[in-house]
Scaffold this motif. Structure first.
Motif, mmCIF file in Angstrom:
data_model
loop_
_atom_site.group_PDB
_atom_site.id
_atom_site.type_symbol
_atom_site.label_atom_id
_atom_site.label_comp_id
_atom_site.label_asym_id
_atom_site.label_seq_id
_atom_site.Cartn_x
_atom_site.Cartn_y
_atom_site.Cartn_z
ATOM 1 N N ILE A 107 0.847 -1.209 0.000
ATOM 2 C CA ILE A 107 0.000 0.000 0.000
ATOM 3 C C ILE A 107 0.874 1.248 0.000
ATOM 4 C CG2 ILE A 107 -1.645 1.341 1.347
ATOM 5 C CD1 ILE A 107 -2.925 -1.022 -0.026
ATOM 6 N N ASN A 108 1.921 1.248 0.807
ATOM 7 C CA ASN A 108 2.820 2.410 0.852
ATOM 8 C C ASN A 108 3.488 2.636 -0.497
ATOM 9 O OD1 ASN A 108 2.317 3.118 3.526
ATOM 10 N ND2 ASN A 108 3.902 1.740 4.313
ATOM 11 N N GLN A 109 3.905 1.549 -1.143
ATOM 12 C CA GLN A 109 4.516 1.674 -2.468
ATOM 13 C C GLN A 109 3.532 2.258 -3.466
ATOM 14 O OE1 GLN A 109 5.971 -2.472 -2.988
ATOM 15 N NE2 GLN A 109 7.963 -1.541 -3.398
ATOM 16 N N ALA A 110 2.297 1.742 -3.441
ATOM 17 C CA ALA A 110 1.280 2.218 -4.385
ATOM 18 C C ALA A 110 0.918 3.683 -4.110
ATOM 19 C CB ALA A 110 0.037 1.341 -4.292
ATOM 20 N N PHE A 111 0.769 4.030 -2.863
ATOM 21 C CA PHE A 111 0.384 5.405 -2.503
ATOM 22 C C PHE A 111 1.497 6.398 -2.814
ATOM 23 C CE2 PHE A 111 0.202 8.931 0.502
ATOM 24 C CZ PHE A 111 -1.074 9.406 0.272
ATOM 25 N N ASN A 112 2.719 6.050 -2.569
ATOM 26 C CA ASN A 112 3.841 6.976 -2.768
ATOM 27 C C ASN A 112 4.305 7.059 -4.211
ATOM 28 O OD1 ASN A 112 4.021 7.659 -0.023
ATOM 29 N ND2 ASN A 112 5.280 5.841 0.418
ATOM 30 N N TYR A 113 3.767 6.195 -5.058
ATOM 31 C CA TYR A 113 4.206 6.213 -6.451
ATOM 32 C C TYR A 113 3.933 7.580 -7.075
ATOM 33 C CZ TYR A 113 4.399 5.288 -11.442
ATOM 34 O OH TYR A 113 4.686 5.343 -12.785
ATOM 35 N N GLY A 114 4.972 8.278 -7.562
ATOM 36 C CA GLY A 114 4.882 9.561 -8.246
ATOM 37 C C GLY A 114 4.833 10.757 -7.327
ATOM 38 N N LYS A 115 4.642 10.545 -6.041
ATOM 39 C CA LYS A 115 4.495 11.670 -5.113
ATOM 40 C C LYS A 115 5.798 12.443 -4.925
ATOM 41 C CE LYS A 115 0.142 10.872 -3.673
ATOM 42 N NZ LYS A 115 -0.221 9.614 -4.297
ATOM 43 N N ASP A 116 6.910 11.866 -5.257
ATOM 44 C CA ASP A 116 8.194 12.523 -5.067
ATOM 45 C C ASP A 116 8.675 13.242 -6.332
ATOM 46 O OD1 ASP A 116 8.560 10.203 -6.481
ATOM 47 O OD2 ASP A 116 10.471 9.678 -5.524
ATOM 48 N N ARG A 117 7.830 13.260 -7.371
ATOM 49 C CA ARG A 117 8.246 13.880 -8.631
ATOM 50 C C ARG A 117 7.852 15.362 -8.644
ATOM 51 N NH1 ARG A 117 7.143 9.159 -13.207
ATOM 52 N NH2 ARG A 117 7.989 7.437 -11.957
ATOM 53 N N ASN A 118 8.342 16.082 -9.687
ATOM 54 C CA ASN A 118 8.000 17.502 -9.778
ATOM 55 C C ASN A 118 6.540 17.662 -10.199
ATOM 56 O OD1 ASN A 118 7.826 17.370 -12.662
ATOM 57 N ND2 ASN A 118 10.071 17.575 -12.791
ATOM 58 N N LEU A 119 6.077 18.890 -10.171
ATOM 59 C CA LEU A 119 4.671 19.177 -10.409
ATOM 60 C C LEU A 119 4.207 18.700 -11.778
ATOM 61 C CD1 LEU A 119 2.147 20.500 -9.211
ATOM 62 C CD2 LEU A 119 2.873 22.671 -10.240
ATOM 63 N N LEU A 120 5.016 18.967 -12.810
ATOM 64 C CA LEU A 120 4.630 18.576 -14.161
ATOM 65 C C LEU A 120 4.544 17.055 -14.294
ATOM 66 C CD1 LEU A 120 3.995 19.309 -17.073
ATOM 67 C CD2 LEU A 120 6.470 19.322 -17.546
ATOM 68 N N LYS A 121 5.521 16.346 -13.719
ATOM 69 C CA LYS A 121 5.514 14.898 -13.786
ATOM 70 C C LYS A 121 4.304 14.326 -13.053
ATOM 71 C CE LYS A 121 9.353 14.049 -16.058
ATOM 72 N NZ LYS A 121 9.345 13.322 -17.360
ATOM 73 N N LYS A 122 3.983 14.955 -11.913
ATOM 74 C CA LYS A 122 2.802 14.500 -11.175
ATOM 75 C C LYS A 122 1.555 14.669 -12.028
ATOM 76 C CE LYS A 122 4.500 15.594 -6.509
ATOM 77 N NZ LYS A 122 4.276 16.445 -5.320
ATOM 78 N N TYR A 123 1.446 15.837 -12.681
ATOM 79 C CA TYR A 123 0.283 16.122 -13.507
ATOM 80 C C TYR A 123 0.176 15.117 -14.651
ATOM 81 C CZ TYR A 123 -2.938 18.645 -16.546
ATOM 82 O OH TYR A 123 -4.008 18.983 -17.357
ATOM 83 N N GLN A 124 1.322 14.812 -15.248
ATOM 84 C CA GLN A 124 1.334 13.855 -16.359
ATOM 85 C C GLN A 124 0.898 12.464 -15.903
ATOM 86 O OE1 GLN A 124 5.344 14.256 -17.745
ATOM 87 N NE2 GLN A 124 4.838 15.848 -19.232
ATOM 88 N N LEU A 125 1.361 12.051 -14.709
ATOM 89 C CA LEU A 125 0.968 10.753 -14.190
ATOM 90 C C LEU A 125 -0.534 10.680 -13.931
ATOM 91 C CD1 LEU A 125 3.831 9.898 -11.652
ATOM 92 C CD2 LEU A 125 3.379 8.777 -13.831
ATOM 93 N N ILE A 126 -1.101 11.837 -13.525
ATOM 94 C CA ILE A 126 -2.539 11.873 -13.225
ATOM 95 C C ILE A 126 -3.369 11.912 -14.507
ATOM 96 C CG2 ILE A 126 -4.375 13.255 -12.168
ATOM 97 C CD1 ILE A 126 -2.209 14.204 -10.135
ATOM 98 N N LYS A 127 -2.991 12.789 -15.460
ATOM 99 C CA LYS A 127 -3.785 12.989 -16.664
ATOM 100 C C LYS A 127 -3.452 12.003 -17.790
ATOM 101 C CE LYS A 127 -6.295 16.372 -15.214
ATOM 102 N NZ LYS A 127 -7.776 16.198 -15.083
ATOM 103 N N LEU A 128 -2.197 11.603 -17.837
ATOM 104 C CA LEU A 128 -1.775 10.674 -18.890
ATOM 105 C C LEU A 128 -1.342 9.354 -18.245
ATOM 106 C CD1 LEU A 128 0.384 13.192 -20.945
ATOM 107 C CD2 LEU A 128 -2.016 12.575 -21.336
ATOM 108 N N SER A 129 -2.249 8.815 -17.484
ATOM 109 C CA SER A 129 -1.902 7.656 -16.646
ATOM 110 C C SER A 129 -1.558 6.426 -17.484
ATOM 111 C CB SER A 129 -3.061 7.320 -15.709
ATOM 112 O OG SER A 129 -4.209 6.966 -16.456
ATOM 113 N N SER A 130 -0.591 5.682 -16.982
ATOM 114 C CA SER A 130 -0.223 4.379 -17.531
ATOM 115 C C SER A 130 -0.225 3.392 -16.368
ATOM 116 C CB SER A 130 1.155 4.428 -18.193
ATOM 117 O OG SER A 130 2.147 4.815 -17.240
ATOM 118 N N THR A 131 -0.367 2.119 -16.701
ATOM 119 C CA THR A 131 -0.494 1.107 -15.651
ATOM 120 C C THR A 131 0.820 0.906 -14.902
ATOM 121 O OG1 THR A 131 -2.197 -0.060 -16.903
ATOM 122 C CG2 THR A 131 -1.081 -1.292 -15.165
#
Length: 489
Positions: A107-131
């Motif tokens: 759960i910690n791995q899944a929750f923290n995935y992408g949280k340490d990236r910059n704002l743009l990368k976070k946005y891309q992970l949210i809007k242009l999600s991949s599995t």
């Protein structure tokens, strides 16, 4: 009216400023939007994130844990491990291995995935999600698994059966070998380890990896055995206790049917094994040093000595052989072979170019060994002769014993005569002398004896004369005498 150059320049600058401002404003607005989007997902798992095959997009930590625990924590103990063999299937319930998933870690791995990236990368992970998939790490007790595999191994492993001979009334028939098989435990454990963390929707099915094991002795290798080349027997029935008979029969059975390929070494102790009560051996008289004592396996030296004589007569030399410290009653001097597990062994090597087969029988109070090989050896005859070239009388000490009657003797320590003896082996081929050699030169040392002799004198009983009876007074006569008695002076 024509605008001046200065005016045009001013307009261009203004346009650029306005465009730049608009871009900046747009960037600020987009950044704010990115920020708000990222913030909205700050307490949720990003889209496309899975644990195993469970999609957790948009779930909070608590929601995700509840989903995973419901599906995997309960589901895992319902699984079964099935190992299939040709003969049967073996099943182990997962409940017996105490399985536990590291749900919090996943759960910690899944929750923290992408949280340490910059704002743009976070946005891309949210809007242009991949599995993005995370596996659950399964922790379990591997002891029941290993015991499960060991139990399967004990049942499925089959040792190969060597080819042997069936000898009946002089007819020799080859009994073919049988292949064995063994469980490839390491391979099975490796495959099991790779699958035991799999999905819970179905059981784990594994085909047990087996490996064929060939017999060491095959029928074609012993087909050349067709003739008896040596034999010897000794009698034990009239001189043995039931315990000694039991030991002789057990040891002989251990040797019966033994096949030695060319170059093989026979070890009596290896073949017969340790003489213990658990293996059926009983206490019986044995020679220990210069005396006879009682010990487990007493009597099997008669078996080793009988085998030794049969093998020598088959023209096969000994590798290791020791005579007894005292002469044996069942073979001639110099023709015995003593054994003591862990100390003394009887060994010989098959120096023939053919395999040999040893037939042993201890029925009817007689130990018999026959040695078989190829009929090309039929013309070879080996004979043994024992020659005592010195007899050494033992020293006997006499001790006076006041507790024994005079003239009576009692053996305190048995004595034994010593002998020096040579054994000669004569070998002929089709009646012609091939060799004559001394194969043993043994010394049976004399054993000093002690004899107690009585010195106690017999006790003397005094002679008492018979008692003298008292005198009886005379009976008065019926008629008195008429003659008066003379007077006494």
């Amino acid at each position: 009216m024509v605008k001046s150059n200065d005016s045009m320049k001013k307009n261009n600058i203004l346009s650029k400023v306005l465009i730049g401002a608009a871009v900046i404003v747009g960037m600020i607005i987009f950044t704010i939007y990115q920020y708000n989007t990222a913030k909205a997902w700050s307490n949720r798992i990003y889209p496309g994130v899975k644990i195993e095959n469970q999609d957790l997009s948009g779930k909070t930590k608590g929601e995700a844990k509840s989903i995973i625990e419901k599906k995997y924590k309960v589901g895992i103990i319902k699984k079964k491990l099935n190992i299939k063999t040709d003969a049967r299937n073996y099943t182990l319930d997962f409940s017996k291995i105490n399985p536990k998933y590291d749900i919090d870690g996943a759960i910690n791995q899944a929750f923290n995935y992408g949280k340490d990236r910059n704002l743009l990368k976070k946005y891309q992970l949210i809007k242009l999600s991949s599995t993005k998939k995370f596996d659950l790490k399964l922790v379990y007790d591997d002891k029941p698994v290993n015991e499960f595999i060991d139990s399967i191994e004990k049942e499925v492993n089959k040792a190969p059966v060597d080819a042997t001979l069936n000898i009946s009334q002089g007819n020799i028939k080859v009994v073919p070998e049988k292949k064995g098989e063994t469980l490839q435990k390491d391979k099975l454990k490796k495959e099991l380890s790779s699958k035991i963390n799999g999905e819970i929707d179905h059981d784990i099915d594994i085909k047990a990896p087996m490996q064929a094991v060939n017999a060491k002795i095959t029928g074609d290798k012993i087909s050349s055995i067709n003739y008896k080349i040596g034999e010897f027997s000794t009698e034990y029935g009239s001189i043995s206790s039931p315990e000694r008979e039991n030991n002789i029969v057990l040891a002989t059975k251990s040797i019966n049917g033994k096949i030695l390929m060319p170059g093989d070494i026979f070890s009596f102790n290896d073949i017969v094994g340790e003489r213990t009560a658990e293996r059926g051996y009983e206490a019986a008289p044995i020679i220990v040093g210069d005396k006879v004592d009682s010990g487990l396996g007493g009597g099997i030296c008669q078996v080793s000595s009988t085998l030794y004589n049969a093998v020598i007569r088959a023209n096969i030399k000994s590798v290791e052989r020791t005579h007894h410290s005292l002469p044996s009653h069942y073979v001639k001097l110099g023709m015995d072979a003593t054994v003591d597990y862990g100390n003394l062994d009887y060994k010989f090597k098959n120096t023939l170019k053919y395999p040999i087969y040893i037939e042993g029988d201890a029925s009817g109070g007689v130990v018999l060994f026959n040695v078989y090989s190829n009929n090309s050896l039929a013309g070879t005859v080996t004979e043994l002769s024992s020659n005592v070239y010195q007899t050494v009388e033992p020293n006997i000490k006499y001790q006076d014993d006041a507790t024994l009657p005079e003239g009576k003797t009692e053996v305190e320590k048995p004595f034994s005569t010593g002998y020096k003896v040579k054994v000669t082996k004569t070998t002929t081929q089709d009646g012609k002398l091939i060799s004559r050699e001394t194969i043993t030169d043994d010394y049976y040392e004399p054993v000093e004896g002690i004899i107690k002799r009585g010195i106690k004198k017999p006790e003397t009983t005094p002679v008492i004369p018979p008692a003298v009876p008292a005198a009886t007074p005379p009976t008065p006569s019926a008629q008195p005498s008429t003659t008066p008695s003379a007077p006494k002076n």
